[in-house]
Design an enzyme around this catalytic site. Structure first.
Site, PDB file in Angstrom:
ATOM      1  N   ALA A 108     -20.267  -8.679   0.522  1.00 55.76           N
ATOM      2  CA  ALA A 108     -19.284  -8.822   1.596  1.00 55.76           C
ATOM      3  C   ALA A 108     -19.576  -7.898   2.765  1.00 55.76           C
ATOM      4  O   ALA A 108     -19.289  -8.227   3.922  1.00 55.76           O
ATOM      5  CB  ALA A 108     -17.876  -8.555   1.060  1.00 55.76           C
ATOM      6  N   GLU A 126     -22.098  -4.749 -12.665  1.00 54.05           N
ATOM      7  CA  GLU A 126     -22.960  -5.441 -11.701  1.00 54.05           C
ATOM      8  C   GLU A 126     -24.418  -5.115 -11.973  1.00 54.05           C
ATOM      9  O   GLU A 126     -24.751  -3.939 -12.192  1.00 54.05           O
ATOM     10  CB  GLU A 126     -22.572  -5.046 -10.277  1.00 54.05           C
ATOM     11  N   HIS A 183     -21.813  -8.976  -4.519  1.00 50.81           N
ATOM     12  CA  HIS A 183     -21.418  -7.735  -3.833  1.00 50.81           C
ATOM     13  C   HIS A 183     -22.083  -7.669  -2.451  1.00 50.81           C
ATOM     14  O   HIS A 183     -22.742  -6.679  -2.111  1.00 50.81           O
ATOM     15  CB  HIS A 183     -21.798  -6.506  -4.669  1.00 50.81           C
ATOM     16  N   ASP A 232       0.876  -1.164   0.000  1.00 51.51           N
ATOM     17  CA  ASP A 232       0.000   0.000   0.000  1.00 51.51           C
ATOM     18  C   ASP A 232       0.914   1.214   0.000  1.00 51.51           C
ATOM     19  O   ASP A 232       1.695   1.401   0.943  1.00 51.51           O
ATOM     20  CB  ASP A 232      -0.905   0.010   1.239  1.00 51.51           C
ATOM     21  N   ARG A 235     -13.214  -3.706  -5.589  1.00 55.20           N
ATOM     22  CA  ARG A 235     -13.948  -3.181  -6.735  1.00 55.20           C
ATOM     23  C   ARG A 235     -13.598  -3.991  -7.980  1.00 55.20           C
ATOM     24  O   ARG A 235     -12.438  -4.353  -8.206  1.00 55.20           O
ATOM     25  CB  ARG A 235     -13.605  -1.698  -6.971  1.00 55.20           C
TER      26      ARG A 235
END
Length: 318
Positions: A284, A263, A282, A172, A234
């Site tokens: 989660a 989606e 989608h 990151d 994403r």
């Protein structure tokens, strides 16, 4: 201030109604889906609670009374932040809800795909009682999990996977693992380090112009043969055509995706026909507890703004 919920697919608005009632406020609920819907229906409103409806420059230009947007969720892909800043509109999200749900779902997908649970379940139901159908399976302690995106959710996932015995390498550009927050077990590396070292490659970062399709044919070619891929972030992070090719060839042994670029996932997507690609819709973020937490926090942020108090998660520096 006048408050509106522009669009919402939740079963009810009881939580929002309770929060606003305690503050002596009311709201209206609409079903805006397009720019035109927003322009025609929310004139005069100052605060908009928003789920999917698109806030573009055209919308902002047409709504001079709008002062704040609060998004139901973490991502704000449907809000043009630059246009919001130009229009003097504060944009807020709720990045600290459902963190355990998303990290737990990513773990469930990771373990399911590497232990090949759906494949073996299907085999047993078909009368095949043979563990070798699932081979090869590796021991957790001999497996490296690569985590791209070490925000709240990425670190939670990494910590939980580490506690299960996995080795963790992470990347990151805005974060360095450290002992102060207990993330020093993560072996920090470059994006290419994660791509080349991971046995399980997991994504927890937003989509930007810089990282759109960051996992493409070239990136996959540098991964280990038989790598597993998990995405609860994403869909635009992955070139799905390239992934489908790699799943068919075995270069990617399995994938588990909660998000896809389009989606719902179109019938034409090659991913739908692949047995080694697990797909969830989608979800989660979802638990009953997280859903109520989200609704409460969105409404509370609106109340703070309306009262002139400090907001928690402003995304626009006005």
């Amino acid at each position: 201030m006048k408050i509106v919920i522009t669009d919402l697919d939740h079963a009810d608005q009881n939580m929002e109604r309770d929060v606003f009632a305690k503050a002596g406020m009311e709201f209206d609920l609409l079903e805006c889906k397009t720019e035109d819907d927003l322009i025609n229906q929310i004139k005069g409103y100052n605060i908009a609670l928003n789920q999917y409806a698109p806030f573009t420059k055209r919308v902002f230009d047409a709504l001079p009374d709008l002062k704040q947007i609060i998004r139901y969720g973490v991502g704000v892909n449907n809000v043009d932040l630059a246009a919001a800043k130009e229009a003097g509109v504060q944009v807020c999200n709720v990045p600290d809800y459902g963190m355990h749900e998303v990290s737990d779902h990513a773990i469930a997908l990771s373990l399911s795909v590497i232990r090949k649970v759906p494949k073996m379940d299907k085999a047993v139901h078909a009368g095949v009682w043979d563990f070798t159908v699932a081979s090869p399976i590796r021991r957790f302690s001999e497996t490296t999990v690569g985590v791209v995106g070490l925000g709240r959710i990425g670190r939670l996932y990494a910590k939980k996977m580490h506690d299960l015995g996995f080795n963790i390498v992470g990347y990151d550009k805005f974060y360095t693992p450290n002992a102060a927050d207990g993330s020093d077990f993560i072996k920090a590396g470059t994006l290419d380090d994660v791509i080349t070292q991971a046995d399980i490659f997991a994504l927890f970062c937003p989509v930007t112009d810089e990282n759109y399709h960051m996992i493409d044919e070239a990136a996959i070619s540098r991964m280990k043969d038989g790598v597993y891929m998990v995405n609860t972030a994403r869909g635009g992070l992955i070139d799905e055509d390239a992934l489908a090719v790699a799943l068919k060839s075995g270069k990617v042994a399995g994938a588990a995706l909660d998000t896809t670029e389009i989606e719902p996932l179109p019938e034409s997507s090659p991913l739908r026909a692949l047995e080694n690609c697990q797909l969830t819709p989608h979800m989660a973020w979802y638990s009953e507890d997280a859903a109520l937490e989200l609704k409460r926090k969105v409404a509370e942020e609106a109340v703070r703004f309306a009262k002139g108090e400090s907001i928690n998660w402003g995304l626009v520096q006005l």
